[in-house]
Design a protein around this motif. Structure first.
Motif, PDB file in Angstrom:
ATOM      1  N   VAL A   1      -7.883  10.574 -13.854  1.00 40.66           N
ATOM      2  CA  VAL A   1      -8.106  10.284 -12.446  1.00 40.66           C
ATOM      3  C   VAL A   1      -7.735   8.833 -12.209  1.00 40.66           C
ATOM      4  O   VAL A   1      -8.108   7.956 -12.973  1.00 40.66           O
ATOM      5  CB  VAL A   1      -9.590  10.516 -12.071  1.00 40.66           C
ATOM      6  CG1 VAL A   1      -9.840  10.115 -10.634  1.00 40.66           C
ATOM      7  CG2 VAL A   1      -9.979  11.961 -12.308  1.00 40.66           C
ATOM      8  N   SER A   2      -7.003   8.599 -11.146  1.00 44.09           N
ATOM      9  CA  SER A   2      -6.598   7.244 -10.799  1.00 44.09           C
ATOM     10  C   SER A   2      -7.182   6.884  -9.435  1.00 44.09           C
ATOM     11  O   SER A   2      -7.092   7.675  -8.501  1.00 44.09           O
ATOM     12  CB  SER A   2      -5.075   7.154 -10.752  1.00 44.09           C
ATOM     13  OG  SER A   2      -4.676   5.872 -10.341  1.00 44.09           O
ATOM     14  N   VAL A   3      -7.795   5.714  -9.361  1.00 41.32           N
ATOM     15  CA  VAL A   3      -8.393   5.257  -8.116  1.00 41.32           C
ATOM     16  C   VAL A   3      -7.898   3.848  -7.846  1.00 41.32           C
ATOM     17  O   VAL A   3      -7.970   2.980  -8.723  1.00 41.32           O
ATOM     18  CB  VAL A   3      -9.940   5.257  -8.220  1.00 41.32           C
ATOM     19  CG1 VAL A   3     -10.564   4.733  -6.947  1.00 41.32           C
ATOM     20  CG2 VAL A   3     -10.455   6.640  -8.545  1.00 41.32           C
ATOM     21  N   GLY A   4      -7.393   3.612  -6.647  1.00 39.45           N
ATOM     22  CA  GLY A   4      -6.933   2.276  -6.270  1.00 39.45           C
ATOM     23  C   GLY A   4      -8.100   1.452  -5.749  1.00 39.45           C
ATOM     24  O   GLY A   4      -8.655   1.761  -4.701  1.00 39.45           O
ATOM     25  N   LEU A   5      -8.470   0.429  -6.477  1.00 37.44           N
ATOM     26  CA  LEU A   5      -9.610  -0.402  -6.095  1.00 37.44           C
ATOM     27  C   LEU A   5      -9.211  -1.811  -5.687  1.00 37.44           C
ATOM     28  O   LEU A   5     -10.060  -2.678  -5.540  1.00 37.44           O
ATOM     29  CB  LEU A   5     -10.605  -0.483  -7.262  1.00 37.44           C
ATOM     30  CG  LEU A   5     -11.268   0.821  -7.680  1.00 37.44           C
ATOM     31  CD1 LEU A   5     -12.108   0.604  -8.928  1.00 37.44           C
ATOM     32  CD2 LEU A   5     -12.118   1.364  -6.556  1.00 37.44           C
ATOM     33  N   SER A   6      -7.925  -2.038  -5.487  1.00 37.03           N
ATOM     34  CA  SER A   6      -7.453  -3.397  -5.243  1.00 37.03           C
ATOM     35  C   SER A   6      -8.106  -4.056  -4.035  1.00 37.03           C
ATOM     36  O   SER A   6      -8.346  -5.253  -4.036  1.00 37.03           O
ATOM     37  CB  SER A   6      -5.933  -3.433  -5.107  1.00 37.03           C
ATOM     38  OG  SER A   6      -5.513  -2.657  -4.005  1.00 37.03           O
TER      39      SER A   6
END
Length: 74
Positions: free
Chosen positions: A3-8
């Motif tokens: 799972v990839s989550v963009g937290l930038s």
């Protein structure tokens, strides 16, 4: 399953490329918009030192659940 989550946008720039374990152990100021002064107040008032502490604090967790419930009521 990966799972990839963009937290930038949720993290301070220095923490964007860190692992989840590192982020959870990070000081609260690793969250975008939370200053060192804010983090100090959280520690003094609630004993919150890390992102994990903040996320698992019973008061903040309760507030989050209440907001989520309010968003799903008719």
């Amino acid at each position: 399953m990966a799972v990839s989550v963009g937290l930038s946008k949720a993290l301070d720039k220095a923490w964007e490329d860190k692992s989840l374990a590192d982020i959870l152990g990070a000081p609260v100021s690793a969250l975008a918009g939370v200053t060192e002064a804010d983090a100090k107040k959280l520690e003094e008032a609630f004993g919150i030192k890390t992102v994990r502490d903040l996320g698992s604090n019973k008061y903040f967790a309760t507030a989050g659940v209440l907001v989520a419930l309010a968003n799903h009521t008719d």
